[in-house]
Design a protein around this motif. Structure first.
Motif, PDB file in Angstrom:
ATOM      1  N   TRP A  16       0.824  -1.209   0.000  1.00 10.58           N
ATOM      2  CA  TRP A  16       0.000   0.000   0.000  1.00 10.58           C
ATOM      3  C   TRP A  16       0.861   1.262   0.000  1.00 10.58           C
ATOM      4  O   TRP A  16       0.479   2.277  -0.582  1.00 10.58           O
ATOM      5  N   LYS A  17       1.999   1.211   0.675  1.00 15.27           N
ATOM      6  CA  LYS A  17       2.845   2.393   0.777  1.00 15.27           C
ATOM      7  C   LYS A  17       3.791   2.540  -0.417  1.00 15.27           C
ATOM      8  O   LYS A  17       3.979   3.643  -0.937  1.00 15.27           O
ATOM      9  N   LEU A  18       4.395   1.446  -0.845  1.00 13.12           N
ATOM     10  CA  LEU A  18       5.383   1.539  -1.916  1.00 13.12           C
ATOM     11  C   LEU A  18       4.751   1.724  -3.291  1.00 13.12           C
ATOM     12  O   LEU A  18       5.210   2.551  -4.087  1.00 13.12           O
ATOM     13  N   ALA A  19       3.725   0.939  -3.604  1.00  8.24           N
ATOM     14  CA  ALA A  19       3.205   0.926  -4.971  1.00  8.24           C
ATOM     15  C   ALA A  19       2.748   2.310  -5.451  1.00  8.24           C
ATOM     16  O   ALA A  19       3.170   2.763  -6.523  1.00  8.24           O
ATOM     17  N   PRO A  20       1.905   3.037  -4.709  1.00 12.91           N
ATOM     18  CA  PRO A  20       1.493   4.354  -5.204  1.00 12.91           C
ATOM     19  C   PRO A  20       2.625   5.373  -5.218  1.00 12.91           C
ATOM     20  O   PRO A  20       2.692   6.220  -6.113  1.00 12.91           O
ATOM     21  N   ALA A  21       3.524   5.297  -4.227  1.00 14.03           N
ATOM     22  CA  ALA A  21       4.641   6.245  -4.186  1.00 14.03           C
ATOM     23  C   ALA A  21       5.553   6.052  -5.391  1.00 14.03           C
ATOM     24  O   ALA A  21       5.958   7.021  -6.042  1.00 14.03           O
ATOM     25  N   LEU A  22       5.883   4.796  -5.692  1.00 15.28           N
ATOM     26  CA  LEU A  22       6.745   4.512  -6.842  1.00 15.28           C
ATOM     27  C   LEU A  22       6.042   4.828  -8.153  1.00 15.28           C
ATOM     28  O   LEU A  22       6.651   5.368  -9.087  1.00 15.28           O
ATOM     29  N   ALA A  23       4.768   4.492  -8.236  1.00 21.72           N
ATOM     30  CA  ALA A  23       4.019   4.783  -9.461  1.00 21.72           C
ATOM     31  C   ALA A  23       4.034   6.273  -9.765  1.00 21.72           C
ATOM     32  O   ALA A  23       4.097   6.683 -10.924  1.00 21.72           O
ATOM     33  N   GLY A  24       3.992   7.090  -8.717  1.00 19.13           N
ATOM     34  CA  GLY A  24       3.984   8.535  -8.896  1.00 19.13           C
ATOM     35  C   GLY A  24       5.344   9.134  -9.188  1.00 19.13           C
ATOM     36  O   GLY A  24       5.456  10.360  -9.333  1.00 19.13           O
ATOM     37  N   GLY A  25       6.390   8.300  -9.240  1.00 16.73           N
ATOM     38  CA  GLY A  25       7.714   8.803  -9.572  1.00 16.73           C
ATOM     39  C   GLY A  25       8.552   9.204  -8.378  1.00 16.73           C
ATOM     40  O   GLY A  25       9.590   9.860  -8.530  1.00 16.73           O
ATOM     41  N   ASN A  26       8.120   8.827  -7.179  1.00 12.68           N
ATOM     42  CA  ASN A  26       8.867   9.144  -5.967  1.00 12.68           C
ATOM     43  C   ASN A  26       9.838   8.019  -5.619  1.00 12.68           C
ATOM     44  O   ASN A  26       9.666   6.882  -6.056  1.00 12.68           O
ATOM     45  N   THR A  27      10.832   8.321  -4.810  1.00 11.33           N
ATOM     46  CA  THR A  27      11.690   7.294  -4.231  1.00 11.33           C
ATOM     47  C   THR A  27      11.352   7.163  -2.753  1.00 11.33           C
ATOM     48  O   THR A  27      10.744   8.062  -2.160  1.00 11.33           O
ATOM     49  N   VAL A  28      11.742   6.035  -2.139  1.00  6.65           N
ATOM     50  CA  VAL A  28      11.232   5.709  -0.808  1.00  6.65           C
ATOM     51  C   VAL A  28      12.347   5.198   0.105  1.00  6.65           C
ATOM     52  O   VAL A  28      13.203   4.424  -0.327  1.00  6.65           O
ATOM     53  N   VAL A  29      12.290   5.645   1.359  1.00  9.32           N
ATOM     54  CA  VAL A  29      13.025   4.985   2.441  1.00  9.32           C
ATOM     55  C   VAL A  29      11.955   4.369   3.340  1.00  9.32           C
ATOM     56  O   VAL A  29      11.129   5.083   3.909  1.00  9.32           O
ATOM     57  N   PHE A  30      11.960   3.052   3.413  1.00  8.99           N
ATOM     58  CA  PHE A  30      10.888   2.302   4.071  1.00  8.99           C
ATOM     59  C   PHE A  30      11.384   1.689   5.375  1.00  8.99           C
ATOM     60  O   PHE A  30      12.449   1.064   5.405  1.00  8.99           O
ATOM     61  N   LYS A  31      10.602   1.880   6.443  1.00  6.28           N
ATOM     62  CA  LYS A  31      10.905   1.231   7.721  1.00  6.28           C
ATOM     63  C   LYS A  31       9.746   0.329   8.122  1.00  6.28           C
ATOM     64  O   LYS A  31       8.655   0.820   8.424  1.00  6.28           O
ATOM     65  N   PRO A  32       9.962  -0.987   8.140  1.00  7.15           N
ATOM     66  CA  PRO A  32       8.921  -1.869   8.659  1.00  7.15           C
ATOM     67  C   PRO A  32       8.866  -1.783  10.179  1.00  7.15           C
ATOM     68  O   PRO A  32       9.789  -1.236  10.811  1.00  7.15           O
ATOM     69  N   SER A  33       7.824  -2.318  10.766  1.00 10.48           N
ATOM     70  CA  SER A  33       7.786  -2.413  12.221  1.00 10.48           C
ATOM     71  C   SER A  33       8.963  -3.239  12.707  1.00 10.48           C
ATOM     72  O   SER A  33       9.328  -4.242  12.092  1.00 10.48           O
TER      73      SER A  33
END
Length: 393
Positions: A157-174
């Motif tokens: 839910w967090k990665l797919a829309p962010a990446l689709a929109g052309g953004n890059t991500v730093v992701f922290k799981p619980s």
């Protein structure tokens, strides 16, 4: 089992405090994972910043292609992902394999399609010779912080829309449920350009706090409780970050005298207790009209008492344990305080469900009133309250 974070193109272990990763079904330690240092978080943000230059310039068609490859890779390895999610969260294997994995794959494919059909509204000519329109551009680096109740699904839910929109991500799981995120790190590194997604480990008060306050992070996405959401808003205000907050809930179900009682009971049995109630949309707050109240309480209590959990054959289990001893104790304290009220009756459940692990009996709290804590606060466990009403207002 994958144990290393993804920073740019490098896989590396954290260098700070170790966190015990537990099996909620038994309470046993699966492994210890150290959290990221400030330097490692900075390196992840720098990698995302560098990748943003080229990733943000890709076309929707290109990004869609990447997302479809990710969906296909998850689907191909769905059995292993489901088993790992079940181990780390305690989810029944059928729930992980048959409910969540297909939804996760579909999420990646949905956003692969959505980015190909984004509409830009032409507003018209407000000044002679000038046409106004809306243009959508990537925001920048998104700091994404996921919860423990749906680790792999929330990651999608967090990665797919962010990446689709052309953004890059730093992701922290619980810090309690990082295992599927670390498996995803390998999958993503094989498909995406370097630095587009970075995965760091650690607690919210350390690594999460560093991310939400980082000057290079343009947006923060977090799923958690309301107190955490308030902290994110305060931190985001300092640097005018955008925020995406998915916070707690207390979903009401209103049942009138003319309701189909069997359907109501079946629905609440399913959606009040799915994922052991660790769900911000759990159907956990029931209001029953006076004429149907007694029958509803009796039938619901009977139905809830048959929910299967902690069976050695995991394919028969309908719900799993709570995520931790702390969470089980928190749920138990809500029920204990409710049971002390003279007008409240615990009609089924109400206690820990096993000596091993963090199971809690599926519970019905009858007779609760609107002012009671059990009605007003999110329990986040397999506990449903039933309140009688006589007037619609």
């Amino acid at each position: 089992m994958d144990t290393e974070m993804l920073i740019g193109s490098r896989f590396e272990a954290g260098t700070e405090t170790e966190e015990k990763i537990l099996n909620p079904k038994t309470g046993a330690t699966i492994l210890d994972l150290p959290e990221a240092s400030h330097a490692q978080i900075d390196a992840a943000v720098d990698a995302a910043e560098k990748a943003f230059v080229s990733w943000s310039m890709t076309t929707p068609a290109e990004r869609s292609g990447y997302l479809l490859k990710i969906a296909d890779a998850i689907e191909k390895d769905a059995g292993a992902f489901a088993a790992l999610e079940s181990l780390n969260c305690g989810k029944p294997i059928n729930a992980a394999r048959n409910d969540e994995l297909p939804a996760i794959v579909d999420c990646w494919r949905f956003f692969a399609g959505a980015i190909r059909s984004m509409q830009a509204t032409v507003a018209g000519e407000y000044l002679p010779g000038f046409t106004s329109m809306i243009r959508r551009d990537p925001i920048g680096i998104v700091g994404s912080i996921a919860p423990w109740n749906y680790p792999l699904m929330m990651m999608a839910w967090k990665l797919a829309p962010a990446l689709a929109g052309g953004n890059t991500v730093v992701f922290k799981p619980s810090e309690q449920t990082p295992l599927t995120a670390l498996k995803m790190a390998k999958l993503l590194a094989d498909i995406l350009p370097e630095g587009v997604v970075n995965i760091v480990l650690g607690r919210g008060e350390t690594v999460g706090n560093t991310l939400i306050n980082h000057p290079k992070v343009s947006m923060v996405s977090i799923t958690g409780d309301i107190a955490t959401g308030k902290k994110v808003l305060v931190a985001a205000a300092r640097t005018v970050k955008r925020t995406h907050l998915e916070l707690g809930g207390k979903a009401p179900v209103i049942v009138y005298d003319d309701a189909d009682l069997a359907a109501v009971v079946q629905g609440i049995r399913a959606f009040g207790y799915y994922n052991a109630g660790q769900d911000c949309t759990a159907a956990c707050r029931i209001y029953a009209e006076d004429g149907i109240y007694e029958k509803l309480v009796a039938d619901l209590s009977s139905a809830v008492s048959t929910i299967r959990y902690n069976d050695p054959d995991d394919t028969t289990n309908e719900i799993g344990p709570l995520i931790s001893k702390r969470q089980r104790d928190r749920v138990a304290s809500f029920v204990e305080r409710a049971a002390e009220l003279k007008h409240v009756e615990i009609t089924t459940g109400g206690r820990a469900g096993s000596d091993e692990g963090y199971f809690f009996q599926p519970t019905v709290v009858a007779g609760a009133t609107q002012d009671d804590e059990i009605v007003r606060r999110e329990v986040f466990g397999p506990v449903v309250s039933v309140t009688r009403f006589t007037e619609t207002e």
